[in-house]
Design a protein around this motif. Structure first.
Motif, PDB file in Angstrom:
ATOM      1  N   THR A 145      25.141  41.537  36.938  1.00 31.79           N
ATOM      2  CA  THR A 145      24.874  40.365  36.100  1.00 31.79           C
ATOM      3  C   THR A 145      23.472  40.437  35.506  1.00 31.79           C
ATOM      4  O   THR A 145      23.228  39.897  34.423  1.00 31.79           O
ATOM      5  CB  THR A 145      25.044  39.058  36.897  1.00 31.79           C
ATOM      6  OG1 THR A 145      24.048  38.967  37.924  1.00 31.79           O
ATOM      7  CG2 THR A 145      26.423  38.977  37.530  1.00 31.79           C
ATOM      8  N   THR A 249      42.835  32.872  37.331  1.00 30.22           N
ATOM      9  CA  THR A 249      43.555  34.106  37.010  1.00 30.22           C
ATOM     10  C   THR A 249      43.114  35.229  37.939  1.00 30.22           C
ATOM     11  O   THR A 249      41.910  35.443  38.129  1.00 30.22           O
ATOM     12  CB  THR A 249      43.292  34.516  35.542  1.00 30.22           C
ATOM     13  OG1 THR A 249      43.672  33.454  34.676  1.00 30.22           O
ATOM     14  CG2 THR A 249      44.088  35.761  35.191  1.00 30.22           C
ATOM     15  N   GLN A 251      43.459  39.198  38.150  1.00 28.39           N
ATOM     16  CA  GLN A 251      43.858  40.359  37.364  1.00 28.39           C
ATOM     17  C   GLN A 251      44.541  41.414  38.217  1.00 28.39           C
ATOM     18  O   GLN A 251      45.536  42.013  37.811  1.00 28.39           O
ATOM     19  CB  GLN A 251      42.638  40.974  36.678  1.00 28.39           C
ATOM     20  CG  GLN A 251      42.944  42.222  35.868  1.00 28.39           C
ATOM     21  CD  GLN A 251      41.699  42.814  35.226  1.00 28.39           C
ATOM     22  OE1 GLN A 251      40.616  42.237  35.284  1.00 28.39           O
ATOM     23  NE2 GLN A 251      41.837  43.979  34.620  1.00 28.39           N
ATOM     24  N   TRP A 269      36.498  45.993  41.911  1.00 25.94           N
ATOM     25  CA  TRP A 269      36.176  45.065  40.824  1.00 25.94           C
ATOM     26  C   TRP A 269      35.123  44.041  41.248  1.00 25.94           C
ATOM     27  O   TRP A 269      34.211  43.715  40.496  1.00 25.94           O
ATOM     28  CB  TRP A 269      37.449  44.360  40.360  1.00 25.94           C
ATOM     29  CG  TRP A 269      37.228  43.124  39.530  1.00 25.94           C
ATOM     30  CD1 TRP A 269      37.617  41.862  39.838  1.00 25.94           C
ATOM     31  CD2 TRP A 269      36.583  43.040  38.255  1.00 25.94           C
ATOM     32  NE1 TRP A 269      37.255  40.987  38.843  1.00 25.94           N
ATOM     33  CE2 TRP A 269      36.608  41.685  37.857  1.00 25.94           C
ATOM     34  CE3 TRP A 269      35.958  43.962  37.415  1.00 25.94           C
ATOM     35  CZ2 TRP A 269      36.060  41.237  36.666  1.00 25.94           C
ATOM     36  CZ3 TRP A 269      35.405  43.512  36.224  1.00 25.94           C
ATOM     37  CH2 TRP A 269      35.469  42.171  35.857  1.00 25.94           C
ATOM     38  N   ASP A 338      39.515  35.884  39.303  1.00 19.49           N
ATOM     39  CA  ASP A 338      38.550  36.584  38.451  1.00 19.49           C
ATOM     40  C   ASP A 338      37.875  35.627  37.477  1.00 19.49           C
ATOM     41  O   ASP A 338      36.735  35.832  37.087  1.00 19.49           O
ATOM     42  CB  ASP A 338      39.256  37.694  37.662  1.00 19.49           C
ATOM     43  CG  ASP A 338      39.877  38.730  38.581  1.00 19.49           C
ATOM     44  OD1 ASP A 338      39.297  38.976  39.655  1.00 19.49           O
ATOM     45  OD2 ASP A 338      40.936  39.274  38.230  1.00 19.49           O
ATOM     46  N   THR A 339      38.595  34.608  37.063  1.00 19.22           N
ATOM     47  CA  THR A 339      38.072  33.623  36.128  1.00 19.22           C
ATOM     48  C   THR A 339      38.836  32.324  36.308  1.00 19.22           C
ATOM     49  O   THR A 339      39.968  32.327  36.803  1.00 19.22           O
ATOM     50  CB  THR A 339      38.199  34.111  34.667  1.00 19.22           C
ATOM     51  OG1 THR A 339      37.757  33.074  33.779  1.00 19.22           O
ATOM     52  CG2 THR A 339      39.634  34.450  34.318  1.00 19.22           C
ATOM     53  N   GLU A 342      39.995  31.660  30.345  1.00 18.43           N
ATOM     54  CA  GLU A 342      39.382  32.516  29.326  1.00 18.43           C
ATOM     55  C   GLU A 342      38.148  31.874  28.704  1.00 18.43           C
ATOM     56  O   GLU A 342      37.167  32.555  28.401  1.00 18.43           O
ATOM     57  CB  GLU A 342      40.411  32.838  28.241  1.00 18.43           C
ATOM     58  CG  GLU A 342      39.926  33.783  27.171  1.00 18.43           C
ATOM     59  CD  GLU A 342      39.719  35.204  27.684  1.00 18.43           C
ATOM     60  OE1 GLU A 342      38.958  35.947  27.059  1.00 18.43           O
ATOM     61  OE2 GLU A 342      40.341  35.561  28.716  1.00 18.43           O
ATOM     62  N   HIS A 346      33.387  34.457  32.703  1.00 16.90           N
ATOM     63  CA  HIS A 346      33.935  35.609  33.410  1.00 16.90           C
ATOM     64  C   HIS A 346      32.984  36.037  34.533  1.00 16.90           C
ATOM     65  O   HIS A 346      31.959  35.428  34.766  1.00 16.90           O
ATOM     66  CB  HIS A 346      34.167  36.758  32.440  1.00 16.90           C
ATOM     67  CG  HIS A 346      35.150  36.430  31.355  1.00 16.90           C
ATOM     68  ND1 HIS A 346      36.502  36.497  31.536  1.00 16.90           N
ATOM     69  CD2 HIS A 346      34.964  35.999  30.071  1.00 16.90           C
ATOM     70  CE1 HIS A 346      37.134  36.149  30.421  1.00 16.90           C
ATOM     71  NE2 HIS A 346      36.219  35.841  29.524  1.00 16.90           N
ATOM     72  N   TYR A 347      33.365  37.108  35.216  1.00 12.37           N
ATOM     73  CA  TYR A 347      32.563  37.709  36.283  1.00 12.37           C
ATOM     74  C   TYR A 347      32.320  36.731  37.447  1.00 12.37           C
ATOM     75  O   TYR A 347      31.246  36.731  38.058  1.00 12.37           O
ATOM     76  CB  TYR A 347      31.228  38.232  35.735  1.00 12.37           C
ATOM     77  CG  TYR A 347      31.398  39.391  34.782  1.00 12.37           C
ATOM     78  CD1 TYR A 347      31.578  40.678  35.271  1.00 12.37           C
ATOM     79  CD2 TYR A 347      31.407  39.193  33.411  1.00 12.37           C
ATOM     80  CE1 TYR A 347      31.744  41.746  34.409  1.00 12.37           C
ATOM     81  CE2 TYR A 347      31.585  40.261  32.534  1.00 12.37           C
ATOM     82  CZ  TYR A 347      31.760  41.534  33.038  1.00 12.37           C
ATOM     83  OH  TYR A 347      31.933  42.582  32.180  1.00 12.37           O
ATOM     84  N   HIS A 457      31.279  29.198  22.686  1.00  9.17           N
ATOM     85  CA  HIS A 457      31.460  28.666  24.035  1.00  9.17           C
ATOM     86  C   HIS A 457      30.800  27.300  24.183  1.00  9.17           C
ATOM     87  O   HIS A 457      29.639  27.120  23.798  1.00  9.17           O
ATOM     88  CB  HIS A 457      30.894  29.633  25.066  1.00  9.17           C
ATOM     89  CG  HIS A 457      31.563  30.974  25.042  1.00  9.17           C
ATOM     90  ND1 HIS A 457      32.808  31.198  25.575  1.00  9.17           N
ATOM     91  CD2 HIS A 457      31.163  32.167  24.534  1.00  9.17           C
ATOM     92  CE1 HIS A 457      33.151  32.463  25.411  1.00  9.17           C
ATOM     93  NE2 HIS A 457      32.166  33.074  24.778  1.00  9.17           N
TER      94      HIS A 457
END
Length: 546
Positions: A145, A249, A251, A269, A338-339, A342, A346-347, A457
């Protein structure tokens, strides 16, 4: 007999009288290679850093009547998180040239996070093992990050250990002064990032319940410190609705919980430390699966497992809350989504696992004389050396590619509306210094950069005015991401669609690397203006403005 009093008398404050001098020296030496790369390579840039600099300039200009950006951009003055990072960057760009300001923020967030971790370790466990804790602190500072340039999250991650250390300082004598201090830190944390704030509040709750001592008074005053987060949380919940509902979500694990391969992919990941693909070695060109054995995350993982084993055998009950907290946050990173959607960022796993590792630092026994403990700290030293080499390679990549890309600046002009087409920018690192580098063309002289991703955003303070027709920033990103095998036709379709609909709102195009078929589409509306190596500028055939 008073059981609470008995527990309180058994609580041992592990902070010794001697100071942290050796730890501070180790911290400075561990930081030196990465800080040298930032200082001696003028082109060093994180992935999102250029966008943060550009938006900081827009924010600073918004306070002046003659702003060059006011006709296109407006400021979202709502109390959204991420304001802290933007405020710090505004201060930097107002005091320093843009290139220096960007590197100052990059160096500052690294040193601040590592220093805060060392401070937490010293406040909780004292000076024993502080030198090796400093090595781990710098390793955690050199996380993905950080290289991606998540400034506000990094500031929030810095406040995470500072706030918990403040709580620890007054844990046995809770009262209004300590609660007020915590409340102030939590309010500041709100304006950094919701993930770091949420984990800070969670950490206070876990430590309050799991640390031996006067639990009742501690619980009352900790809850009092958390009260200001209630109205702020309600405000933030209302703000997030503009981004749509939450959609957690997974992945890798969705529908594949029984698959070993899925779990290997998941664990790879969530790794917050790897800056590059695990199949490469630093300062080298070839790739091989065997290079995974050189990955800093691998050395660090083995070292932490060995240290955790030695610490568990020591059974320091007064620090058990830290071990519990670290385990819970790490589990959230490994098993969590993961999130959350959308449009909500993220991350998430990398952020959680990083904060979990930060919480682990006070609990670990770095002073173990066992062979396993000695081996563990040696592995951490090797991991830091390899990680520093990766930082230097990234710096040299920035020097080679970003320097060439920025040569387009003089041919763009002033007051132009700029679009960007990036081809073949994927490198060896997870961060891409070219992805948002076009934002640097909007600072000096001032231009409008349509690829300014922050404007898409809700959680950032700058956005395009609702009455201003414009292409979406994400459309430029999507075209650049369609760079894999079998994606050429999709990229052509997306680029043709973007230009057909929005070419009239673009005065100048900047392209990286020629592609004959993409150029053919571009030439319908634009003509080449200048070119040098892999970077070219194009002027609109009918709407060019001097």
């Amino acid at each position: 007999m008073n059981p609470v009093a008995d527990v309180a008398t058994e609580t041992i404050d592990p902070v010794p009288a001697r100071g942290p001098n050796r730890g501070l020296l180790a911290l400075a030496l561990a930081l030196l290679p990465a800080l040298a790369a930032i200082a001696f390579v003028p082109e060093f840039s994180t992935q999102d850093g250029p966008a943060h600099l550009f938006n900081a300039r827009i924010l600073a200009s918004s306070l002046r009547a003659d702003s060059s950006y006011s006709g296109t951009y407006e400021v979202n003055w709502r109390p959204v998180p991420n304001w802290a990072g933007h405020a710090a960057t505004v201060l930097a760009v107002e005091l320093l040239p843009a290139g220096v300001a960007g590197r100052a923020i990059t160096a500052g967030t690294l040193a601040a996070l590592a220093g805060a971790i060392v401070w937490l370790r010293w406040r909780v466990a004292g000076a024993d093992g502080l030198a090796w804790a400093s090595v781990l602190a710098v390793l955690l500072g050199l996380n993905v990050t950080w290289l991606l340039g998540f400034t506000s999250f990094l500031l929030g991650a810095t406040l995470f250990p500072i706030t918990l250390a403040s709580w620890w300082r007054g844990r046995d004598q809770p009262g209004p002064a300590g609660a007020a201090r915590l409340a102030g830190l939590l309010i500041l944390g709100y304006f950094c990032h919701p993930v770091s704030l949420g984990m800070t509040a969670f950490g206070l709750a876990v430590l309050t319940l799991a640390t031996p001592g006067p639990r009742r008074g501690r619980l009352i005053w900790t809850l009092a410190a958390l009260v200001p987060l209630v109205p702020l949380g309600l405000i933030y919940a209302a703000i997030t609705r503009s981004g749509g509902g939450l959609e957690p979500t997974w992945q890798h694990l969705a529908g594949r919980l029984a698959s070993p391969r899925a779990w290997v992919a998941q664990l790879s990941w969530v790794d917050p430390l790897s800056l590059a693909a695990k199949t490469i070695r630093p300062l080298g060109g070839a790739s091989s699966p065997w290079y995974g054995l050189l990955a800093p995350a691998a050395w660090t993982s083995v070292g932490l497992i060995l240290l955790a084993g030695a610490t568990w055998r020591a059974r320091r009950s007064e620090l058990r809350g830290w071990g519990i907290l670290a385990a819970l946050i790490l589990a959230g990173g490994v098993f969590g989504p993961d999130t959350l959607g959308e449009r909500h960022g993220h991350y998430l796993p990398q952020r959680l696992t990083l904060l979990g590792l930060v919480a682990l630092v006070p609990w670990l026994d770095f002073g173990s004389k066992r062979p396993a403990g000695r081996l563990a700290v040696l592995l951490l030293g090797v991991a830091l050396a390899v990680q520093s080499a990766f930082v230097w390679e990234y710096a040299l990549d920035c020097r080679d590619r970003l320097r060439e890309f920025l040569r387009a600046g003089p041919s763009i002009g002033t007051g132009q509306r700029v679009g960007t087409l990036l081809v073949g920018t994927r490198g060896r690192f997870l961060a891409n210094p070219l992805l948002h580098a076009d934002c640097l063309f909007g600072i000096d002289p001032p231009n409008i950069i349509w690829g300014n991703y922050e404007t898409d955003h809700y959680y950032f303070p700058v956005r395009v005015r609702a009455d201003r027709p414009h292409p979406a920033a994400k459309d430029f990103e999507v075209v650049s991401f369609k760079d894999g095998p079998g994606e050429a036709e999709e990229r052509l379709r997306l680029w043709e669609s973007l230009l057909r609909e929005h070419h009239g709102e673009i005065d100048v195009l900047v392209t990286w690397q020629a592609d004959r078929r993409l150029d053919a589409i571009t030439e319908r509306w634009f003509q080449p203006r200048a070119g040098s190596g892999r970077v070219r500028t194009w002027a609109h055939r009918g709407l060019h403005r001097e």
